[in-house]
Design a protein around this motif. Structure first.
Motif, short mmCIF file in Angstrom:
data_model
loop_
_atom_site.label_atom_id
_atom_site.label_comp_id
_atom_site.label_asym_id
_atom_site.label_seq_id
_atom_site.Cartn_x
_atom_site.Cartn_y
_atom_site.Cartn_z
N LEU A 37 42.38 34.48 42.74
CA LEU A 37 43.45 35.16 42.01
C LEU A 37 42.88 36.23 41.08
O LEU A 37 43.43 37.33 40.95
CB LEU A 37 44.27 34.14 41.21
N MET A 38 41.75 35.91 40.45
CA MET A 38 41.11 36.88 39.57
C MET A 38 40.60 38.08 40.37
O MET A 38 40.65 39.22 39.90
CB MET A 38 39.95 36.22 38.80
N LEU A 39 40.10 37.83 41.58
CA LEU A 39 39.58 38.92 42.41
C LEU A 39 40.66 39.91 42.77
O LEU A 39 40.42 41.13 42.77
CB LEU A 39 38.94 38.35 43.69
N VAL A 40 41.86 39.43 43.06
CA VAL A 40 42.95 40.32 43.49
C VAL A 40 43.66 40.97 42.31
O VAL A 40 44.64 41.68 42.50
CB VAL A 40 43.97 39.57 44.38
N GLY A 41 43.18 40.71 41.09
CA GLY A 41 43.72 41.43 39.95
C GLY A 41 44.60 40.65 39.00
O GLY A 41 45.16 41.23 38.07
N VAL A 42 44.72 39.34 39.22
CA VAL A 42 45.51 38.52 38.30
C VAL A 42 44.59 38.15 37.14
O VAL A 42 43.81 37.20 37.20
CB VAL A 42 46.04 37.25 38.99
N ASN A 43 44.68 38.89 36.04
CA ASN A 43 43.73 38.74 34.94
C ASN A 43 44.34 38.07 33.70
O ASN A 43 43.89 38.32 32.59
CB ASN A 43 43.17 40.12 34.54
N MET A 92 45.10 32.65 30.91
CA MET A 92 45.16 31.27 31.35
C MET A 92 44.58 31.10 32.76
O MET A 92 44.00 30.05 33.06
CB MET A 92 46.61 30.77 31.33
N ILE A 93 44.73 32.12 33.60
CA ILE A 93 44.12 32.06 34.93
C ILE A 93 42.60 32.05 34.81
O ILE A 93 41.90 31.27 35.48
CB ILE A 93 44.58 33.26 35.79
N GLN A 94 42.06 32.89 33.93
CA GLN A 94 40.62 32.92 33.72
C GLN A 94 40.11 31.60 33.15
O GLN A 94 39.08 31.08 33.60
CB GLN A 94 40.26 34.07 32.77
N ILE A 95 40.83 31.07 32.18
CA ILE A 95 40.41 29.80 31.59
C ILE A 95 40.44 28.68 32.63
O ILE A 95 39.50 27.88 32.73
CB ILE A 95 41.32 29.44 30.40
#
Length: 229
Positions: free
Chosen positions: A81-87, A90-93
């Protein structure tokens, strides 16, 4: 075709060695400070390969397989998800939490594997090195979570705000190896507690693993009649 077969056999016999190689490749890639999509994709692919090797290690070692593989699956999902741009923060954590759990699970499995074996083999040596890097990576993910939750958790004379992944990993290796070379200083209380946990873990790991390897080497040179006692 034969070369691929030989590589696969080596992978099956020494997954710890492959784990170390992939982690070193990530370190070399991190020298290139480039945030293009190509760089991010290559970093993500190497990270996923590490997680897949971790899954292999978890399946081959005395570890709670379902729990460990769940950590690996969650890490792959949220890092994607982070790779496709969801930054979102909470996603990172969440991604870093799953990654830290996966790395610590593999380290625990390898430790149990080393302490259950009675003889020193090449795989034990690679496993000893792999556990060290797995612990360092796992704590680096915890530091990343810490600075995402509590901004300015670390002080750096050369950089303000969120610290880069390379800076956090360098701090992790410095604390775990007790070299103290990092110019990055934990400031917040949670960051300092994590640092103290890692310093304790690093010292205890080095003491335990050195004594264990010496014991295995001693057993290997005992007469066969004495090994069964």
């Amino acid at each position: 075709m034969q070369a691929l077969t030989d590589v696969w056999k080596a992978f099956r016999l020494l997954p710890s060695a492959w784990l170390i190689v992939l982690q070193f490749m990530i370190l070399i890639l991190s020298v290139v400070v480039n945030y293009s999509m190509t760089y991010r994709t290559l970093s993500w692919l190497l990270g996923v390969l590490v997680l897949l090797v971790i899954a292999k290690v978890i399946r081959q070692t005395p570890m709670f397989t379902i729990l460990g593989l769940s950590f690996v699956g969650g890490a792959v999902l949220f890092s994607s998800l982070m790779l496709v741009g969801v930054n979102h923060v909470m996603i990172q954590i969440t991604a870093h939490a799953f990654e830290a759990a996966a790395y610590f699970s593999a380290a625990y499995g390898l430790l149990r594997y080393m302490f259950e074996d009675r003889y020193l083999t090449k795989d034990e040596l690679f496993a000893a090195a792999a556990v060290f890097t797995l612990l360092a990576w796992g704590f680096a993910f915890l530091y990343s979570i810490c600075q995402l939750i509590i901004p300015d958790s670390f002080q750096n004379s050369n950089m303000d705000g969120l610290q880069t992944w390379l800076n956090l990993l360098f701090l992790s290796f410095s604390l775990q190896s007790a070299t103290g070379l990092s110019d990055l200083v934990p400031i917040s209380a949670p960051a300092r507690v994590l640092a103290m946990f890692q310093m304790f873990t690093g010292v205890m790991y080095l003491a335990l693993i050195v004594s264990r390897l010496i014991t295995l080497q001693y057993i290997a040179h005992l007469p066969k009649d004495d090994r069964s006692n």
